[in-house]
Design an enzyme around this catalytic site. Structure first.
Site, PDB file in Angstrom:
ATOM      1  N   SER A  65       0.881  -1.191  -0.062  1.00  0.00           N
ATOM      2  CA  SER A  65      -0.169  -0.050   0.010  1.00  0.00           C
ATOM      3  C   SER A  65       0.856   1.435   0.010  1.00  0.00           C
ATOM      4  O   SER A  65       0.290   2.318  -0.174  1.00  0.00           O
ATOM      5  CB  SER A  65      -0.811  -0.219   1.166  1.00  0.00           C
ATOM      6  OG  SER A  65      -0.272   0.308   2.443  1.00  0.00           O
ATOM      7  N   LYS A 125       0.321   4.073   6.896  1.00  0.00           N
ATOM      8  CA  LYS A 125      -0.552   4.970   5.982  1.00  0.00           C
ATOM      9  C   LYS A 125      -0.174   6.324   6.392  1.00  0.00           C
ATOM     10  O   LYS A 125       0.496   6.816   7.296  1.00  0.00           O
ATOM     11  CB  LYS A 125      -2.093   4.633   6.326  1.00  0.00           C
ATOM     12  CG  LYS A 125      -2.519   3.417   5.984  1.00  0.00           C
ATOM     13  CD  LYS A 125      -2.647   3.058   4.711  1.00  0.00           C
ATOM     14  CE  LYS A 125      -3.252   1.751   4.342  1.00  0.00           C
ATOM     15  NZ  LYS A 125      -2.356   0.560   4.942  1.00  0.00           N
TER      16      LYS A 125
END
Length: 156
Positions: free
Chosen positions: A73, A111
């Site tokens: 990600s 993230k």
């Protein structure tokens, strides 16, 4: 015959993470704790381990530790599956910072954190993956990314 090649990427301050990396030499290495895995994908259960890794001393501050990345990600920030990220322990993050985040006291993920009116958005750096939306009370910032240790197998 294969051997490992190690590359060290150091984060330059005040730049977006995708553009902040500078490759540095692996000199003056110090040992820091490798505390487990962090998900770069769907959050995974926090499972501490007891290990260590050597990193250049300029990446290491007072409360530094390492985590192994699992998932894709954060590829647009030059952080890949299998990389080890160097983390400075910190309990808060600025809007738009890339952080290791604990979700609901049980799962960890890596993230980019965006503070929005309704809560927080945990944004992957991979256009094929959706963001995660949570309430402020659901997350706890654990630290900020300071560097990457990348080991690749070289085959001859």
């Amino acid at each position: 015959m294969s051997q490992a090649s190690t590359h060290y990427l150091h984060r330059r301050p005040n730049l977006p993470l995708a553009h902040s990396w500078v490759s540095i030499e692996g000199v003056d290495l110090v040992e820091i704790p490798l505390l487990g895995d962090v998900s770069a994908g769907m959050p995974i259960e926090a499972c501490p381990t007891n290990g260590s890794i050597r990193a250049p001393s300029r990446m290491v501050r007072r409360n530094t530790y390492a985590l192994r990345v699992r998932g894709d990600s954060m590829i647009d920030c030059n952080i890949f599956d299998g990389d080890v990220i160097i983390i400075e322990r910190q309990e808060s993050a600025e809007n738009g910072e890339t952080a290791v985040v604990l979700i609901n006291h049980q799962e960890v993920t890596l993230k980019t954190l965006y503070i929005e009116k309704t809560g927080v958005r945990l944004q992957p750096a991979n256009t094929s993956m959706p963001p995660i939306y949570l309430k402020n009370s659901d997350i706890q910032v654990l630290g900020m990314v300071m560097g990457v240790v990348r080991q690749r197998e070289l085959t001859h």
